[in-house]
Write a protein that holds these residues in place. Structure first.
Motif, PDB file in Angstrom:
ATOM      1  N   MET A   1       0.804  -1.196   0.000  1.00 20.32           N
ATOM      2  CA  MET A   1       0.000   0.000   0.000  1.00 20.32           C
ATOM      3  C   MET A   1       0.851   1.266   0.000  1.00 20.32           C
ATOM      4  O   MET A   1       0.465   2.247  -0.605  1.00 20.32           O
ATOM      5  CB  MET A   1      -0.934   0.007   1.201  1.00 20.32           C
ATOM      6  CG  MET A   1      -2.310  -0.447   0.851  1.00 20.32           C
ATOM      7  SD  MET A   1      -3.468  -0.150   2.158  1.00 20.32           S
ATOM      8  CE  MET A   1      -4.297  -1.708   2.126  1.00 20.32           C
ATOM      9  N   SER A   2       1.989   1.213   0.684  1.00 24.79           N
ATOM     10  CA  SER A   2       2.820   2.421   0.729  1.00 24.79           C
ATOM     11  C   SER A   2       3.325   2.786  -0.663  1.00 24.79           C
ATOM     12  O   SER A   2       3.426   3.964  -0.991  1.00 24.79           O
ATOM     13  CB  SER A   2       3.986   2.250   1.694  1.00 24.79           C
ATOM     14  OG  SER A   2       4.830   1.215   1.281  1.00 24.79           O
ATOM     15  N   LEU A  17      -4.614  -3.096  -7.930  1.00 27.32           N
ATOM     16  CA  LEU A  17      -4.959  -2.567  -6.617  1.00 27.32           C
ATOM     17  C   LEU A  17      -6.376  -1.995  -6.630  1.00 27.32           C
ATOM     18  O   LEU A  17      -7.162  -2.265  -5.718  1.00 27.32           O
ATOM     19  CB  LEU A  17      -3.966  -1.494  -6.182  1.00 27.32           C
ATOM     20  CG  LEU A  17      -4.295  -0.825  -4.844  1.00 27.32           C
ATOM     21  CD1 LEU A  17      -4.228  -1.820  -3.687  1.00 27.32           C
ATOM     22  CD2 LEU A  17      -3.370   0.354  -4.586  1.00 27.32           C
ATOM     23  N   HIS A  20      -8.824  -4.754  -6.511  1.00 24.61           N
ATOM     24  CA  HIS A  20      -8.895  -5.370  -5.185  1.00 24.61           C
ATOM     25  C   HIS A  20      -9.642  -4.469  -4.206  1.00 24.61           C
ATOM     26  O   HIS A  20     -10.490  -4.945  -3.447  1.00 24.61           O
ATOM     27  CB  HIS A  20      -7.491  -5.679  -4.645  1.00 24.61           C
ATOM     28  CG  HIS A  20      -7.524  -6.259  -3.274  1.00 24.61           C
ATOM     29  ND1 HIS A  20      -7.902  -7.569  -3.032  1.00 24.61           N
ATOM     30  CD2 HIS A  20      -7.260  -5.709  -2.070  1.00 24.61           C
ATOM     31  CE1 HIS A  20      -7.861  -7.791  -1.726  1.00 24.61           C
ATOM     32  NE2 HIS A  20      -7.464  -6.672  -1.119  1.00 24.61           N
ATOM     33  N   LEU A  21      -9.326  -3.172  -4.230  1.00 23.39           N
ATOM     34  CA  LEU A  21      -9.987  -2.250  -3.312  1.00 23.39           C
ATOM     35  C   LEU A  21     -11.488  -2.169  -3.575  1.00 23.39           C
ATOM     36  O   LEU A  21     -12.271  -1.973  -2.642  1.00 23.39           O
ATOM     37  CB  LEU A  21      -9.353  -0.862  -3.401  1.00 23.39           C
ATOM     38  CG  LEU A  21      -7.899  -0.760  -2.935  1.00 23.39           C
ATOM     39  CD1 LEU A  21      -7.379   0.660  -3.127  1.00 23.39           C
ATOM     40  CD2 LEU A  21      -7.732  -1.209  -1.495  1.00 23.39           C
ATOM     41  N   CYS A  24     -12.749  -5.414  -1.785  1.00 25.26           N
ATOM     42  CA  CYS A  24     -12.373  -5.708  -0.401  1.00 25.26           C
ATOM     43  C   CYS A  24     -12.585  -4.488   0.489  1.00 25.26           C
ATOM     44  O   CYS A  24     -11.752  -3.578   0.519  1.00 25.26           O
ATOM     45  CB  CYS A  24     -10.914  -6.167  -0.341  1.00 25.26           C
ATOM     46  SG  CYS A  24     -10.360  -6.609   1.316  1.00 25.26           S
ATOM     47  N   GLU A  26     -12.325  -4.088   3.697  1.00 26.90           N
ATOM     48  CA  GLU A  26     -11.310  -3.913   4.736  1.00 26.90           C
ATOM     49  C   GLU A  26     -10.076  -3.201   4.184  1.00 26.90           C
ATOM     50  O   GLU A  26      -9.569  -2.252   4.790  1.00 26.90           O
ATOM     51  CB  GLU A  26     -10.911  -5.258   5.332  1.00 26.90           C
ATOM     52  CG  GLU A  26     -12.003  -5.891   6.171  1.00 26.90           C
ATOM     53  CD  GLU A  26     -11.613  -7.263   6.689  1.00 26.90           C
ATOM     54  OE1 GLU A  26     -10.450  -7.686   6.518  1.00 26.90           O
ATOM     55  OE2 GLU A  26     -12.495  -7.924   7.267  1.00 26.90           O
ATOM     56  N   CYS A  27      -9.588  -3.665   3.048  1.00 25.30           N
ATOM     57  CA  CYS A  27      -8.412  -3.033   2.433  1.00 25.30           C
ATOM     58  C   CYS A  27      -8.739  -1.628   1.954  1.00 25.30           C
ATOM     59  O   CYS A  27      -7.913  -0.722   2.065  1.00 25.30           O
ATOM     60  CB  CYS A  27      -7.882  -3.886   1.279  1.00 25.30           C
ATOM     61  SG  CYS A  27      -7.085  -5.417   1.832  1.00 25.30           S
ATOM     62  N   ARG A  28      -9.948  -1.442   1.434  1.00 29.56           N
ATOM     63  CA  ARG A  28     -10.368  -0.120   0.954  1.00 29.56           C
ATOM     64  C   ARG A  28     -10.362   0.872   2.123  1.00 29.56           C
ATOM     65  O   ARG A  28      -9.839   1.976   2.006  1.00 29.56           O
ATOM     66  CB  ARG A  28     -11.746  -0.194   0.304  1.00 29.56           C
ATOM     67  CG  ARG A  28     -12.207   1.108  -0.296  1.00 29.56           C
ATOM     68  CD  ARG A  28     -13.490   0.976  -1.120  1.00 29.56           C
ATOM     69  NE  ARG A  28     -14.568   0.317  -0.419  1.00 29.56           N
ATOM     70  CZ  ARG A  28     -15.029  -0.907  -0.708  1.00 29.56           C
ATOM     71  NH1 ARG A  28     -14.506  -1.597  -1.697  1.00 29.56           N
ATOM     72  NH2 ARG A  28     -16.020  -1.435  -0.026  1.00 29.56           N
ATOM     73  N   GLU A  30      -8.648   0.611   4.930  1.00 31.23           N
ATOM     74  CA  GLU A  30      -7.258   0.807   5.350  1.00 31.23           C
ATOM     75  C   GLU A  30      -6.528   1.760   4.406  1.00 31.23           C
ATOM     76  O   GLU A  30      -5.794   2.643   4.838  1.00 31.23           O
ATOM     77  CB  GLU A  30      -6.533  -0.537   5.392  1.00 31.23           C
ATOM     78  CG  GLU A  30      -5.125  -0.444   5.911  1.00 31.23           C
ATOM     79  CD  GLU A  30      -4.433  -1.787   6.013  1.00 31.23           C
ATOM     80  OE1 GLU A  30      -3.187  -1.789   5.989  1.00 31.23           O
ATOM     81  OE2 GLU A  30      -5.112  -2.821   6.111  1.00 31.23           O
ATOM     82  N   PHE A  31      -6.763   1.602   3.102  1.00 29.28           N
ATOM     83  CA  PHE A  31      -6.128   2.464   2.107  1.00 29.28           C
ATOM     84  C   PHE A  31      -6.607   3.904   2.255  1.00 29.28           C
ATOM     85  O   PHE A  31      -5.815   4.844   2.198  1.00 29.28           O
ATOM     86  CB  PHE A  31      -6.406   1.930   0.702  1.00 29.28           C
ATOM     87  CG  PHE A  31      -5.663   2.657  -0.379  1.00 29.28           C
ATOM     88  CD1 PHE A  31      -4.295   2.487  -0.537  1.00 29.28           C
ATOM     89  CD2 PHE A  31      -6.318   3.508  -1.250  1.00 29.28           C
ATOM     90  CE1 PHE A  31      -3.597   3.148  -1.531  1.00 29.28           C
ATOM     91  CE2 PHE A  31      -5.631   4.179  -2.251  1.00 29.28           C
ATOM     92  CZ  PHE A  31      -4.275   3.996  -2.386  1.00 29.28           C
ATOM     93  N   GLN A  32      -7.900   4.089   2.474  1.00 30.46           N
ATOM     94  CA  GLN A  32      -8.445   5.431   2.650  1.00 30.46           C
ATOM     95  C   GLN A  32      -7.872   6.096   3.904  1.00 30.46           C
ATOM     96  O   GLN A  32      -7.541   7.278   3.888  1.00 30.46           O
ATOM     97  CB  GLN A  32      -9.973   5.390   2.700  1.00 30.46           C
ATOM     98  CG  GLN A  32     -10.584   5.076   1.360  1.00 30.46           C
ATOM     99  CD  GLN A  32     -12.089   4.805   1.427  1.00 30.46           C
ATOM    100  OE1 GLN A  32     -12.629   4.551   2.499  1.00 30.46           O
ATOM    101  NE2 GLN A  32     -12.745   4.839   0.276  1.00 30.46           N
TER     102      GLN A  32
END
Length: 66
Positions: A1-2, A17, A20-21, A24, A26-28, A30-32
């Motif tokens: 993600m970084s 990515l 996936h976002l 998903c 959870e990942c979305r 976290e990314f936000q």
């Protein structure tokens, strides 16, 4: 993600990515959150210009002499 936050992904990786976002939550989330944190850090960072004497001193000390 970084790597994504830093704009270091290839177009194919960015596409993967994004896909996936989209799938998903959870990942979305976290990314936000990571994007928000990055914005906050950039807004609050204080940039300081080093004194010329310090720059010259470092340059002198790191110069390779033959």
């Amino acid at each position: 993600m970084s790597a994504a936050l830093d704009g270091e992904l290839s177009p194919k990786e960015e596409e993967e990515l994004a896909q996936h976002l989209a799938e998903c939550p959870e990942c979305r989330a976290e990314f936000q959150d990571a994007k928000k944190n990055q914005i906050i850090i950039r807004e609050r960072i204080v940039r300081v210009k080093a004194p010329t004497t310090l720059i010259e001193s470092i340059t002198r000390l790191t110069s390779i002499t033959t």
